[in-house]
Design a protein around this motif. Structure first.
Motif, PDB file in Angstrom:
ATOM      1  N   ARG A 185     -69.225 -12.955 -34.096  1.00 39.43           N
ATOM      2  CA  ARG A 185     -69.003 -14.301 -34.103  1.00 39.43           C
ATOM      3  C   ARG A 185     -68.878 -15.159 -32.867  1.00 39.43           C
ATOM      4  NH1 ARG A 185     -67.626 -17.808 -38.301  1.00 39.43           N
ATOM      5  NH2 ARG A 185     -66.610 -19.708 -37.593  1.00 39.43           N
ATOM      6  N   TRP A 186     -68.046 -14.200 -31.876  1.00 36.68           N
ATOM      7  CA  TRP A 186     -68.159 -14.938 -30.434  1.00 36.68           C
ATOM      8  C   TRP A 186     -69.703 -15.085 -29.990  1.00 36.68           C
ATOM      9  CZ3 TRP A 186     -64.517 -15.957 -32.592  1.00 36.68           C
ATOM     10  CH2 TRP A 186     -62.961 -15.346 -32.787  1.00 36.68           C
ATOM     11  N   LEU A 187     -70.458 -14.084 -29.884  1.00 34.78           N
ATOM     12  CA  LEU A 187     -71.520 -14.332 -29.386  1.00 34.78           C
ATOM     13  C   LEU A 187     -72.542 -15.624 -30.221  1.00 34.78           C
ATOM     14  CD1 LEU A 187     -72.942 -10.735 -29.360  1.00 34.78           C
ATOM     15  CD2 LEU A 187     -72.271 -12.052 -27.318  1.00 34.78           C
ATOM     16  N   LEU A 188     -72.391 -15.619 -31.256  1.00 35.48           N
ATOM     17  CA  LEU A 188     -73.242 -16.875 -31.866  1.00 35.48           C
ATOM     18  C   LEU A 188     -72.574 -18.180 -31.592  1.00 35.48           C
ATOM     19  CD1 LEU A 188     -73.211 -15.477 -35.752  1.00 35.48           C
ATOM     20  CD2 LEU A 188     -75.128 -15.791 -34.384  1.00 35.48           C
ATOM     21  N   LEU A 189     -71.292 -18.287 -31.433  1.00 33.13           N
ATOM     22  CA  LEU A 189     -70.703 -19.422 -30.636  1.00 33.13           C
ATOM     23  C   LEU A 189     -70.625 -19.652 -29.488  1.00 33.13           C
ATOM     24  CD1 LEU A 189     -67.016 -19.122 -32.821  1.00 33.13           C
ATOM     25  CD2 LEU A 189     -68.855 -20.846 -33.318  1.00 33.13           C
ATOM     26  N   LEU A 190     -70.804 -18.685 -28.736  1.00 32.02           N
ATOM     27  CA  LEU A 190     -71.005 -19.000 -27.212  1.00 32.02           C
ATOM     28  C   LEU A 190     -72.336 -19.443 -27.134  1.00 32.02           C
ATOM     29  CD1 LEU A 190     -69.142 -15.891 -25.821  1.00 32.02           C
ATOM     30  CD2 LEU A 190     -68.591 -18.237 -25.475  1.00 32.02           C
ATOM     31  N   GLY A 191     -73.311 -19.040 -27.780  1.00 29.94           N
ATOM     32  CA  GLY A 191     -74.671 -19.311 -27.466  1.00 29.94           C
ATOM     33  C   GLY A 191     -74.966 -20.583 -28.319  1.00 29.94           C
ATOM     34  N   GLY A 192     -74.622 -20.575 -29.691  1.00 26.93           N
ATOM     35  CA  GLY A 192     -75.112 -21.791 -30.485  1.00 26.93           C
ATOM     36  C   GLY A 192     -74.252 -23.184 -30.359  1.00 26.93           C
ATOM     37  N   HIS A 193     -73.139 -23.021 -29.960  1.00 30.23           N
ATOM     38  CA  HIS A 193     -72.017 -24.314 -29.482  1.00 30.23           C
ATOM     39  C   HIS A 193     -71.703 -24.436 -28.052  1.00 30.23           C
ATOM     40  CE1 HIS A 193     -70.114 -24.064 -34.001  1.00 30.23           C
ATOM     41  NE2 HIS A 193     -71.579 -24.259 -33.894  1.00 30.23           N
ATOM     42  N   CYS A 194     -71.770 -23.405 -27.366  1.00 31.69           N
ATOM     43  CA  CYS A 194     -71.400 -23.380 -25.922  1.00 31.69           C
ATOM     44  C   CYS A 194     -72.726 -23.636 -25.098  1.00 31.69           C
ATOM     45  CB  CYS A 194     -70.301 -22.521 -25.474  1.00 31.69           C
ATOM     46  SG  CYS A 194     -68.819 -22.482 -26.448  1.00 31.69           S
ATOM     47  N   GLY A 195     -73.822 -22.933 -25.455  1.00 34.29           N
ATOM     48  CA  GLY A 195     -74.936 -23.143 -24.886  1.00 34.29           C
ATOM     49  C   GLY A 195     -75.051 -22.123 -23.696  1.00 34.29           C
ATOM     50  N   LEU A 196     -74.341 -21.028 -23.786  1.00 32.90           N
ATOM     51  CA  LEU A 196     -74.481 -20.022 -22.538  1.00 32.90           C
ATOM     52  C   LEU A 196     -75.601 -19.124 -22.723  1.00 32.90           C
ATOM     53  CD1 LEU A 196     -71.337 -20.961 -22.391  1.00 32.90           C
ATOM     54  CD2 LEU A 196     -70.781 -18.483 -21.894  1.00 32.90           C
ATOM     55  N   ARG A 197     -76.115 -18.629 -21.601  1.00 37.62           N
ATOM     56  CA  ARG A 197     -76.920 -17.812 -21.441  1.00 37.62           C
ATOM     57  C   ARG A 197     -76.624 -16.364 -21.859  1.00 37.62           C
ATOM     58  NH1 ARG A 197     -77.541 -21.105 -16.772  1.00 37.62           N
ATOM     59  NH2 ARG A 197     -79.314 -22.366 -16.588  1.00 37.62           N
ATOM     60  N   VAL A 198     -77.477 -15.261 -22.089  1.00 34.36           N
ATOM     61  CA  VAL A 198     -76.843 -14.073 -22.470  1.00 34.36           C
ATOM     62  C   VAL A 198     -76.154 -13.518 -21.189  1.00 34.36           C
ATOM     63  CG1 VAL A 198     -78.689 -13.369 -24.338  1.00 34.36           C
ATOM     64  CG2 VAL A 198     -79.136 -12.948 -22.076  1.00 34.36           C
ATOM     65  N   ALA A 199     -76.524 -13.632 -19.873  1.00 36.12           N
ATOM     66  CA  ALA A 199     -75.739 -13.122 -18.751  1.00 36.12           C
ATOM     67  C   ALA A 199     -74.644 -13.758 -18.593  1.00 36.12           C
ATOM     68  CB  ALA A 199     -76.782 -13.423 -17.645  1.00 36.12           C
ATOM     69  N   GLU A 200     -74.300 -14.840 -19.310  1.00 33.04           N
ATOM     70  CA  GLU A 200     -73.305 -15.658 -18.902  1.00 33.04           C
ATOM     71  C   GLU A 200     -72.314 -15.360 -19.877  1.00 33.04           C
ATOM     72  OE1 GLU A 200     -75.446 -19.700 -16.939  1.00 33.04           O
ATOM     73  OE2 GLU A 200     -74.665 -19.470 -19.288  1.00 33.04           O
ATOM     74  N   MET A 201     -72.730 -15.094 -21.341  1.00 28.44           N
ATOM     75  CA  MET A 201     -71.890 -14.504 -22.410  1.00 28.44           C
ATOM     76  C   MET A 201     -71.340 -13.341 -21.912  1.00 28.44           C
ATOM     77  SD  MET A 201     -74.153 -15.170 -25.753  1.00 28.44           S
ATOM     78  CE  MET A 201     -75.494 -16.493 -25.861  1.00 28.44           C
ATOM     79  N   ALA A 202     -72.230 -12.424 -21.381  1.00 26.14           N
ATOM     80  CA  ALA A 202     -71.586 -10.977 -21.084  1.00 26.14           C
ATOM     81  C   ALA A 202     -70.463 -10.901 -20.089  1.00 26.14           C
ATOM     82  CB  ALA A 202     -72.951 -10.086 -20.394  1.00 26.14           C
ATOM     83  N   GLN A 203     -70.436 -11.887 -19.480  1.00 25.03           N
ATOM     84  CA  GLN A 203     -69.301 -12.108 -18.237  1.00 25.03           C
ATOM     85  C   GLN A 203     -68.102 -12.930 -18.589  1.00 25.03           C
ATOM     86  OE1 GLN A 203     -70.732 -11.735 -14.163  1.00 25.03           O
ATOM     87  NE2 GLN A 203     -72.762 -12.153 -14.998  1.00 25.03           N
ATOM     88  N   VAL A 204     -68.026 -13.487 -19.872  1.00 25.69           N
ATOM     89  CA  VAL A 204     -66.882 -14.244 -20.352  1.00 25.69           C
ATOM     90  C   VAL A 204     -65.809 -13.423 -20.055  1.00 25.69           C
ATOM     91  CG1 VAL A 204     -65.954 -15.451 -22.235  1.00 25.69           C
ATOM     92  CG2 VAL A 204     -68.320 -15.772 -21.844  1.00 25.69           C
TER      93      VAL A 204
END
Length: 267
Positions: free
Chosen positions: A128-147
């Motif tokens: 769920r966190w990955l879906l929200l970070l991408g679909g709602h926050c607009g983060l790139r995968v490399a940015e998601m990885a380092q939250v």
């Protein structure tokens, strides 16, 4: 159970079983089930499907983007092809559905109904966190990885993007905020300097998303939804970490009412 639902249920069950036998992904099967449930509202009897009720089901939702319509039409074609091949209907009306034109070279956001379906299927946790970070926050995968916990200040997440450029992204989902804050470190711990690698995050999302949708289409969805709600291209670009509005425009699918609004203003 309504009469229509009782007629559809065994047919849809057998169709979904055929998809499972063909090795289709579970989320792809859920997507087919989702759109067939929509179709049932406009075709009471699956054995009397015709081009009229197929087109009605595709056009009745004014909020559907071309990508959503194309996704639903693909499901309808697969279903009617299977029905005809099994001898359940004499002809295949799906063959008469016109190709859905999606403008070339523009954003390809994952449709909101698909993202909503995925979020409803995943309780609080990594998926769920990955879906929200991408679909709602607009983060790139490399940015998601380092939250990380240390990058969250209140509801503002400090994100280091391409070229080491830092931006601020509001995190509005309370559960996601709490997860970042309580982790005491990286939200997604792993072996790449203490966090998951960008490649592994991309792999996780490819397993989460139905076929034909990628981590980048989540980012396109965030940009499209943000622009639809604000019409502020500069603010959307700041959210996505773009230096130029020309780049941001490639992430935004123009809302259907935008051209009408421009025409009315010019009249």
């Amino acid at each position: 159970m309504t009469e229509a639902a009782s007629t559809w249920r065994p047919v849809v069950r057998d169709y979904l079983d055929s998809l499972r036998a063909a090795g289709r992904r579970p989320l792809t099967i859920r997507l087919h089930e989702h759109y067939l449930r929509h179709l049932q509202r406009y075709a009471r009897d699956p054995f009397n499907l015709n081009i009229g009720n197929l087109e009605r089901a595709l056009t009745v939702r004014r909020d559907w983007t071309p990508e959503t319509i194309r996704s639903a039409a693909s499901v309808f074609r697969g279903f009617t092809k299977w029905m005809h091949a099994r001898g359940l209907i004499p002809t295949d009306p799906g063959l008469l559905l016109p190709a859905v034109r999606v403008p070339a070279g523009v954003a390809r956001p994952i449709p909101d109904p698909i993202l909503d379906m995925l979020l409803s299927a995943h309780p609080p946790g990594r998926s769920r966190w990955l879906l929200l970070l991408g679909g709602h926050c607009g983060l790139r995968v490399a940015e998601m990885a380092q939250v990380s916990t240390r990058n969250l200040d209140g509801d503002l997440l400090f994100v280091v993007g391409k070229g080491g450029k830092e931006r601020i992204v509001p995190v509005l989902d309370a559960d996601l905020q709490a997860a970042i804050r309580s982790g005491g470190g990286y939200l997604f711990p792993g072996r790449a300097d203490g966090h998951l690698s960008a490649g592994y995050v991309s792999k996780l999302l490819s397993e989460l998303l139905p076929e034909h949708w990628t981590a980048h289409t989540l980012r396109h969805r965030a940009g499209t939804a943000a622009y639809r709600g604000t019409r502020d291209i500069l603010a959307v670009g700041r959210l996505l970490g773009h230096a130029k509005p020309e780049t941001t425009m490639r992430y935004i699918q123009l809302p259907a009412d935008a051209l009408y609004a421009v025409a009315r203003a010019a009249a």
